[in-house]
Design an enzyme around this catalytic site. Structure first.
Site, mmCIF file in Angstrom:
data_model
loop_
_atom_site.group_PDB
_atom_site.id
_atom_site.type_symbol
_atom_site.label_atom_id
_atom_site.label_comp_id
_atom_site.label_asym_id
_atom_site.label_seq_id
_atom_site.Cartn_x
_atom_site.Cartn_y
_atom_site.Cartn_z
ATOM 1 C CB THR A 130 -0.885 -0.015 1.270
ATOM 2 O OG1 THR A 130 -1.481 1.264 1.450
ATOM 3 C CG2 THR A 130 -0.084 -0.336 2.530
ATOM 4 C CG ASP A 131 -1.114 4.991 -0.944
ATOM 5 O OD1 ASP A 131 -1.685 4.331 -0.050
ATOM 6 O OD2 ASP A 131 -1.706 5.876 -1.602
ATOM 7 C CD GLU A 132 -3.417 3.259 4.339
ATOM 8 O OE1 GLU A 132 -3.324 3.276 5.568
ATOM 9 O OE2 GLU A 132 -4.451 2.934 3.746
ATOM 10 C CE1 TYR A 155 -3.235 -2.789 5.712
ATOM 11 C CE2 TYR A 155 -3.202 -0.440 5.219
ATOM 12 C CZ TYR A 155 -3.237 -1.758 4.783
ATOM 13 O OH TYR A 155 -3.268 -2.034 3.440
ATOM 14 C CE LYS A 159 0.200 -4.695 2.921
ATOM 15 N NZ LYS A 159 -0.177 -6.048 2.374
HETATM 16 P P1 NAD Z 1 -9.550 -7.586 2.321
HETATM 17 O O1 NAD Z 1 -9.549 -7.348 3.799
HETATM 18 O O2 NAD Z 1 -10.800 -7.318 1.557
HETATM 19 O O3 NAD Z 1 -9.146 -9.107 2.030
HETATM 20 C C1 NAD Z 1 -8.104 -9.742 2.718
HETATM 21 C C2 NAD Z 1 -8.231 -11.247 2.477
HETATM 22 O O4 NAD Z 1 -7.128 -11.877 3.124
HETATM 23 C C3 NAD Z 1 -9.510 -11.848 3.058
HETATM 24 O O5 NAD Z 1 -10.109 -12.712 2.112
HETATM 25 C C4 NAD Z 1 -9.015 -12.625 4.266
HETATM 26 O O6 NAD Z 1 -9.793 -13.785 4.565
HETATM 27 C C5 NAD Z 1 -7.603 -13.002 3.833
HETATM 28 N N1 NAD Z 1 -6.743 -13.229 4.990
HETATM 29 C C6 NAD Z 1 -6.595 -12.438 6.084
HETATM 30 N N2 NAD Z 1 -5.744 -13.002 6.960
HETATM 31 C C7 NAD Z 1 -5.341 -14.176 6.411
HETATM 32 C C8 NAD Z 1 -4.458 -15.200 6.829
HETATM 33 N N3 NAD Z 1 -3.831 -15.132 8.021
HETATM 34 N N4 NAD Z 1 -4.257 -16.249 6.002
HETATM 35 C C9 NAD Z 1 -4.884 -16.333 4.816
HETATM 36 N N5 NAD Z 1 -5.756 -15.407 4.374
HETATM 37 C C10 NAD Z 1 -5.981 -14.332 5.162
HETATM 38 O O7 NAD Z 1 -8.324 -6.745 1.782
HETATM 39 P P2 NAD Z 1 -8.164 -5.950 0.391
HETATM 40 O O8 NAD Z 1 -8.691 -4.573 0.553
HETATM 41 O O9 NAD Z 1 -8.639 -6.799 -0.720
HETATM 42 O O10 NAD Z 1 -6.562 -5.823 0.327
HETATM 43 C C11 NAD Z 1 -5.785 -6.886 -0.221
HETATM 44 C C12 NAD Z 1 -4.318 -6.512 -0.164
HETATM 45 O O11 NAD Z 1 -4.092 -5.299 -0.880
HETATM 46 C C13 NAD Z 1 -3.803 -6.283 1.254
HETATM 47 O O12 NAD Z 1 -2.501 -6.819 1.349
HETATM 48 C C14 NAD Z 1 -3.753 -4.769 1.379
HETATM 49 O O13 NAD Z 1 -2.761 -4.357 2.287
HETATM 50 C C15 NAD Z 1 -3.428 -4.364 -0.046
HETATM 51 N N6 NAD Z 1 -3.917 -3.043 -0.456
HETATM 52 C C16 NAD Z 1 -5.218 -2.681 -0.266
HETATM 53 C C17 NAD Z 1 -5.656 -1.432 -0.703
HETATM 54 C C18 NAD Z 1 -7.110 -1.015 -0.555
HETATM 55 O O14 NAD Z 1 -7.456 0.131 -0.862
HETATM 56 N N7 NAD Z 1 -8.026 -1.887 -0.134
HETATM 57 C C19 NAD Z 1 -4.776 -0.546 -1.316
HETATM 58 C C20 NAD Z 1 -3.443 -0.955 -1.500
HETATM 59 C C21 NAD Z 1 -3.028 -2.199 -1.077
#
Ligand code: NAD
Length: 347
Positions: A130-132, A155, A159
């Site tokens: 993430t950009d965070e 968070y 990350k």
């Molecule tokens: P989300 O919370 O919707 O989904 C996370 C998934 O990971 C879920 O299906 C959950 O069951 C699974 N999970 C959690 N802990 C687990 C574990 N211990 N073992 C196996 N599976 C596990 O998240 P998202 O918004 O889809 O984000 C996905 C990724 O992208 C993350 O790594 C996040 O940091 C990154 N990201 C998100 C954003 C955003 O805006 N949402 C932006 C940049 C990066």
């Protein structure tokens, strides 16, 4: 390619799974099915012979070793994480466990498998971040891949820790990794604790629409299907050991984003009296709320030729329409712990 996708039952992971299967890849979706998961997100590919599901936790090293040995993937896209900043304020331990220790276990399982396979150059471990991790910007400038890390929430810190582990596994062991750091995503299937679904669902329920602080925090928004497209490109064409920023070129103040969503709803499902914007209420700010994030995605554009396809206005219209047309999907999530409550106030 045969791709092991972690977190493929979540918001972004499910978009990656759907797109990868549609493009002819084989996908093994590994997910622990936490509160944030929804297997129905991938129901349209579940019957495909190119799709398999492993109900597993990335903190379980033994299980990961067996999954690598039995599926023999060509690549990993690692998205599994605890992802909600407000929850990280109330319970940081789960974020360190999954995002740091889980990524460590996954790296070790990948390294053992890659070493036993003769260290193929073409293998990729793509870590989705993430950009965070870069912290908070003032009014000027944008994050590049060389911006020093300065995470400010549990968070973001978890990350950042995982990003450092991934880079160290490249430098120390030679594991062919790529890292991508992306701005805020939005779109269909986003869990109803994040800003955009909260705004849509509170608006149509006639509830107050909460905006943190004065709504002046700025985010750079990217439509989730554009992110999935960028992730597959970085996986296929990104150079081992390199990082790529991914952004939407759509910076907005939160309050302006919320007003745009209200305007879309006013057009799509008009209220009997007034505008949905009348339901906006300003609430106590998030502790340590980062003022501004903005991504400079020039490297991804110049080296791999990528840019976002979906404008923020188009993406918001698509997203609002999706939530209006998919009520059974979000109704089924309403009784999950924390949904509909203000989280992140225990600091
Ligand atoms: P989300 O919370 O919707 O989904 C996370 C998934 O990971 C879920 O299906 C959950 O069951 C699974 N999970 C959690 N802990 C687990 C574990 N211990 N073992 C196996 N599976 C596990 O998240 P998202 O918004 O889809 O984000 C996905 C990724 O992208 C993350 O790594 C996040 O940091 C990154 N990201 C998100 C954003 C955003 O805006 N949402 C932006 C940049 C990066």
């Amino acid at each position: 390619m045969k791709i092991l996708v972690t977190g493929g039952a979540g918001f972004i992971g499910s978009a990656v799974v759907r797109l990868a299967v549609a493009r002819g890849h084989e996908v093994v979706n590994l997910d622990a099915l936490t509160y944030a998961a929804c297997l129905s997100n991938v129901s349209n590919v579940a019957a495909s012979p190119r799709y398999q599901f492993e109900h597993a936790d990335i903190r379980d090293g033994d299980r990961l070793h067996r999954i690598f040995a039995s599926h023999r993937p060509d690549a990993v896209i690692h998205l599994a994480a605890e992802s909600h900043v407000d929850r990280s304020i109330d319970g940081p331990g789960a974020f360190v466990d999954t995002n740091v220790m889980g990524t460590f276990r996954l790296l070790e399982a990948a390294r053992e498998y890659w070493t036993a396979s003769g260290r193929p150059d073409g293998f990729r471990f793509h870590h989705v971040s993430t950009d965070e991790v870069f912290g908070s910007l003032g009014t000027e400038g944008r994050f590049t891949e060389d911006t020093p890390y300065a995470p400010r929430s549990p968070y973001a810190a978890s990350k950042a820790g995982s990003d450092h582990l991934v880079r160290a596994w490249h430098e120390t062991y030679g594991l062919p990794v790529v890292v991508s750091n992306c701005s805020n995503n939005y779109g269909p299937y986003q869990f109803p604790e994040k800003l955009i679904p909260v705004v849509i669902l509170n608006a149509i329920a006639g509830k107050p629409i909460p905006v943190y602080g004065q709504g002046t925090n700025i985010r750079d928004w990217l439509y989730v299907e554009d992110h999935a497209d960028a992730l597959l490109l970085v996986l296929g064409k990104g150079a081992a050991g390199r990082s790529y920023n991914i952004g939407g070129e759509s910076e907005r103040r939160n309050i302006d984003l919320v007003l745009t969503i209200c305007a879309v709803l006013d057009a799509r499902r008009p209220k009997a009296v007034g505008s949905y914007a009348d339901q906006i209420v300003f609430v106590t700010d998030r502790p340590g709320h980062d003022a501004r994030y903005a991504i400079n995605a020039r490297r991804l554009h110049d080296e791999l030729g990528w840019k976002p396809n979906v404008s923020l206005e188009d993406g918001l219209a698509r997203t609002v329409t999706w939530y209006l047309e998919n009520e059974p999907w979000w109704r089924a999530l309403e009784d999950r712990k924390g949904v509909g409550q203000r989280l992140g106030v225990t600091a």
